[in-house]
Design a protein around this motif. Structure first.
Motif, short mmCIF file in Angstrom:
data_model
loop_
_atom_site.label_atom_id
_atom_site.label_comp_id
_atom_site.label_asym_id
_atom_site.label_seq_id
_atom_site.Cartn_x
_atom_site.Cartn_y
_atom_site.Cartn_z
N ILE A 50 -6.85 -24.48 -30.11
CA ILE A 50 -6.04 -23.47 -29.42
C ILE A 50 -6.39 -22.13 -30.06
O ILE A 50 -6.21 -21.95 -31.27
CB ILE A 50 -4.52 -23.73 -29.59
N SER A 51 -6.89 -21.19 -29.28
CA SER A 51 -7.26 -19.89 -29.82
C SER A 51 -6.26 -18.82 -29.39
O SER A 51 -5.39 -19.07 -28.55
CB SER A 51 -8.66 -19.50 -29.33
N THR A 113 3.79 -22.87 -34.32
CA THR A 113 3.31 -24.22 -34.62
C THR A 113 3.13 -24.99 -33.32
O THR A 113 4.03 -25.02 -32.47
CB THR A 113 4.29 -24.96 -35.53
N TYR A 114 1.96 -25.60 -33.16
CA TYR A 114 1.63 -26.35 -31.94
C TYR A 114 1.50 -27.83 -32.25
O TYR A 114 0.90 -28.22 -33.27
CB TYR A 114 0.32 -25.83 -31.33
N ILE A 128 -0.53 -31.64 -35.58
CA ILE A 128 0.21 -30.37 -35.66
C ILE A 128 -0.66 -29.33 -36.35
O ILE A 128 -1.33 -29.62 -37.35
CB ILE A 128 1.52 -30.55 -36.46
N SER A 129 -0.67 -28.11 -35.80
CA SER A 129 -1.41 -27.01 -36.41
C SER A 129 -0.66 -25.72 -36.17
O SER A 129 -0.19 -25.46 -35.06
CB SER A 129 -2.83 -26.92 -35.84
N THR A 130 -0.54 -24.90 -37.23
CA THR A 130 0.13 -23.60 -37.12
C THR A 130 -0.93 -22.50 -37.11
O THR A 130 -1.78 -22.44 -38.01
CB THR A 130 1.09 -23.38 -38.30
N MET A 131 -0.87 -21.63 -36.11
CA MET A 131 -1.86 -20.56 -36.00
C MET A 131 -1.57 -19.47 -37.03
O MET A 131 -0.48 -18.92 -37.07
CB MET A 131 -1.86 -19.96 -34.59
N PRO A 132 -2.55 -19.15 -37.89
CA PRO A 132 -2.35 -18.11 -38.90
C PRO A 132 -2.35 -16.70 -38.28
O PRO A 132 -2.70 -16.52 -37.12
CB PRO A 132 -3.55 -18.28 -39.84
N ASN A 222 -4.68 -27.57 -43.37
CA ASN A 222 -5.17 -28.91 -43.04
C ASN A 222 -6.50 -28.86 -42.30
O ASN A 222 -7.37 -29.72 -42.51
CB ASN A 222 -4.13 -29.67 -42.21
N VAL A 223 -6.66 -27.87 -41.44
CA VAL A 223 -7.94 -27.71 -40.73
C VAL A 223 -9.04 -27.33 -41.72
O VAL A 223 -10.18 -27.82 -41.64
CB VAL A 223 -7.81 -26.66 -39.60
#
Length: 271
Positions: A50-51, A113-114, A128-132, A222-223
Motif C-alpha cells: 500500500i503506497s 495501520t492497515y 498488519i503494517s503501519t505506514m510511516p 517488521n517490513v
C-alpha cells in the motif's frame, strides 16, 4: 654403479611404486552418490503493498512449486482479499488476472495501520503494517570509491532524516529501466542528520542517455526486518548466511510481506 647410486635408485623406484599403489587404491574407491532431493510442501506466497500514491493498490498471490519446474509466477485464482484501515475504511480487491488482485484507486495515509486479510484454499492469512511518515528524497549524486586499487562510481541517495523518530528505508535502484539493487537501511547512526547513503552498484559502464532512477521507501520495522533478512540470505553486506525464509508479517505460515509505505523517486539521465 656405486652403492650410493644403487640406494638412491631403489628409493626412487619404491616411491614410484607406492604412488602407483595409492592411485590405484583411490581410483578403486570411487563411488557414485545419488542425492535424493525432496520437494518441500507447497506454500502460499503473498506480495502486497500500500503506497501513499493515488493508484490501484496491488496484491499478488502465488504458490511455490517443485524446483524441477520452470521458473514462473504460479498465480492463485479465486482468493478473497480485503483491506481494513485503522481510520475505518474497507477496501475489497478485484481479481484482474490469475493471482493478481487490485483495489480502486486510493492513497494510503501515514500513521494509519492497515490490516490485509487473504482467504484462499480454505485458509485466511492476515498481516498488519503501519505506514510511516514520509521522508522525501532530495537528490541523487555520484560518488567514487577505490577498492584494491580499482576506482568505481556509485549512486548516493541524499535526504534529511527526521530527528527523534526511528526510521527504516528501502532503496530500489533501476538502471536503464531494470531493477539492479533492492536494499534497506535504518537511521540508528543517522538520526536527525543529513544522509547520503551509497548504493553499491557500479555505474561506470553507463553512457550518455542512460537513465538511473532511485525510489526511496519509508517502511515499518517488521517490513525492514523482512527485507534485511532477504538481503542477508543473498549475501548482501557480507557472506551469505544459511538459507532460511525471511520473517513474513503474514500469519498462518504464508511467505511474503505486506508493506504499507511512502515513496519518493528521483531520476538522473546521463549527459
Amino acid at each position: 654403479m656405486t652403492a650410493n647410486k644403487s640406494n638412491t635408485y631403489k628409493k626412487t623406484s619404491l616411491s614410484i611404486l607406492m604412488l602407483i599403489a595409492l592411485l590405484m587404491l583411490f581410483s578403486g574407491c570411487e563411488k557414485v552418490i545419488d542425492l535424493e532431493l525432496k520437494d518441500a510442501d507447497a506454500a502460499i506466497v503473498i506480495d502486497a503493498g500500500i503506497s501513499d500514491l493515488s493508484e490501484n493498490q496491488v496484491v499478488k498471490i502465488s504458490k511455490t512449486y517443485s524446483f524441477t519446474e520452470a521458473n514462473r509466477f504460479n498465480g492463485l485464482a479465486g482468493a478473497k482479499v480485503v483491506l481494513k484501515s485503522s481510520n475505518g475504511n474497507t477496501y475489497n480487491y478485484t481479481e484482474v488476472s490469475p493471482g493478481i488482485y487490485q483495489t480502486i484507486k486510493f492513497r494510503g495515509r501515514p500513521d494509519i495501520t492497515y490490516t490485509l486479510d487473504v482467504t484462499v484454499e480454505g485458509k485466511t492469512y492476515s498481516a498488519i503494517s503501519t505506514m510511516p511518515q514520509k521522508v522525501t528524497l532530495d537528490s541523487l549524486t555520484f560518488k567514487e570509491f577505490t577498492f584494491f586499487g580499482t576506482t568505481n562510481t556509485y549512486v548516493a541517495a541524499n535526504f534529511n532524516d527526521p530527528a527523534g523518530i526511528q526510521n527504516q528505508y528501502r532503496y530500489i535502484l533501476k538502471v536503464k529501466g531494470k531493477i539492479e539493487e533492492d536494499v534497506v537501511s535504518e537511521d540508528r547512526f543517522d538520526d536527525g542528520n543529513k544522509v547520503s547513503n551509497v548504493i553499491f552498484y557500479e555505474v561506470d559502464d553507463l553512457i550518455s542517455g542512460d537513465a538511473v532512477e532511485l525510489e526511496l521507501q519509508c517502511i515499518d520495522r517488521n517490513v525492514y526486518k523482512y527485507f534485511f533478512s532477504l538481503s542477508q540470505s543473498a549475501g548482501g553486506g557480507g557472506p551469505p548466511v544459511a538459507p532460511a525464509n525471511p520473517p513474513s508479517n503474514f500469519s498462518n505460515g504464508a511467505l511474503g510481506v505486506f508493506n504499507a509505505y511512502t515513496t519518493s523517486k528521483k531520476m538522473v539521465v546521463l549527459q
